[in-house]
Design an enzyme around this catalytic site. Structure first.
Site, mmCIF file in Angstrom:
data_model
loop_
_atom_site.group_PDB
_atom_site.id
_atom_site.type_symbol
_atom_site.label_atom_id
_atom_site.label_comp_id
_atom_site.label_asym_id
_atom_site.label_seq_id
_atom_site.Cartn_x
_atom_site.Cartn_y
_atom_site.Cartn_z
ATOM 1 C CG ASP A 98 -102.165 18.435 79.768
ATOM 2 O OD1 ASP A 98 -101.646 17.624 80.560
ATOM 3 O OD2 ASP A 98 -103.251 18.220 79.202
ATOM 4 C CG HIS A 157 -106.724 19.906 82.167
ATOM 5 N ND1 HIS A 157 -105.455 19.427 82.453
ATOM 6 C CD2 HIS A 157 -107.299 18.970 81.372
ATOM 7 C CE1 HIS A 157 -105.278 18.262 81.852
ATOM 8 N NE2 HIS A 157 -106.382 17.968 81.189
ATOM 9 C CE1 TYR A 174 -103.066 18.053 75.679
ATOM 10 C CE2 TYR A 174 -103.201 18.291 73.302
ATOM 11 C CZ TYR A 174 -103.680 17.757 74.476
ATOM 12 O OH TYR A 174 -104.765 16.912 74.461
#
Length: 250
Positions: free
Chosen positions: A148, A241, A110
């Site tokens: 991500d 998302h 992330y």
């Protein structure tokens, strides 16, 4: 040969989405591994009834605060090793974990957004500097890097080419470097130029298909020919998302 299914999702607050049952469609996919980013919580604050009911081993990595960061990994098989990938303090805290399954290693990512000023962008680039060092060193191993990335790689990965966020040359060069080491963007193997996104500013932008693809599965060259499919599960709502899904034939 066996099928391995992995789902990655920036859930933007896992406790709320468990309460609202937004995570149910992901759980119903019965993936072998489910990766949640931006959980905004720790294990201690999770709903223990939910954890007791789910048929997974689970691992939590606390973020910088209750409002930012945090990773959760749910796995049918218990990994041989689970550890924090970055050990330094600061913006990398709670933003990467390593899971060694023996047959392959998974890096759960992330990345920082990197917006606001040059210092924030530099923090993001420093984060990826560590990741790229590991990726290059282990490029000949069976390695999956996913999550991500907060980077839109190519022009097909973003609707607004003039954005100052996630689409700078410096950021895009990070993913260029990954590919130069032999890592493959699994989604692009079968969707070479399709403008399909994983992140949107709001629901209206989502409906108008104005967003960016910030979430990825990068697999080492040794695993590329084992990719069965890689899809964006944009029918699943609840976060800004969409989840992404990778199926490997191991």
């Amino acid at each position: 040969m066996s099928e391995l299914k992995i789902i990655s999702w920036n859930v933007n607050g896992i406790r709320t989405h468990i309460k609202n049952k937004d995570v149910n469609p992901v759980l119903e996919k019965e993936a072998d591994i489910i990766l949640f980013q931006e959980t905004k919580t720790s294990y201690e604050k999770m709903d223990k009834k939910f954890l007791d009911k789910c048929d997974y081993e689970y691992y939590f990595l606390k973020g910088e605060s209750a409002r930012t960061g945090g990773l959760a990994t749910f796995s049918k098989e218990k990994p041989k090793i689970v550890k924090r990938f970055f050990k330094e303090s600061g913006d990398a805290l709670g933003r990467a974990s390593l899971l060694d399954y023996g047959d392959f290693t998974l890096i759960h990512v992330y990345a920082p957004v990197g917006t606001g000023n040059k210092a924030k962008l530099q923090e993001k680039l420093d984060y990826f500097k560590n990741l790229l060092y590991f990726a290059q060193k282990n490029k000949d191993q069976d390695l999956i890097i996913t999550g991500d990335f907060n980077i839109a790689h190519k022009e097909a990965d973003i609707s607004d080419l003039n954005t100052k966020v996630t689409f700078t040359d410096e950021e895009r060069e990070v993913l260029d470097a990954l590919e130069s080491f032999g890592f493959v963007d699994a989604f692009r193997l079968s969707n070479s130029e399709e403008k399909q996104f994983t992140s949107w500013k709001n629901q209206e932008a989502r409906e108008m298909n104005e967003g960016a693809r910030l979430d990825y599965f990068f697999v080492s060259k040794s695993l590329a020919d084992k990719i069965g499919s890689c899809t964006i599960l944009d029918e699943i709502d609840g976060s800004k998302h969409a989840p992404i899904e990778l199926i490997l034939d191991l």
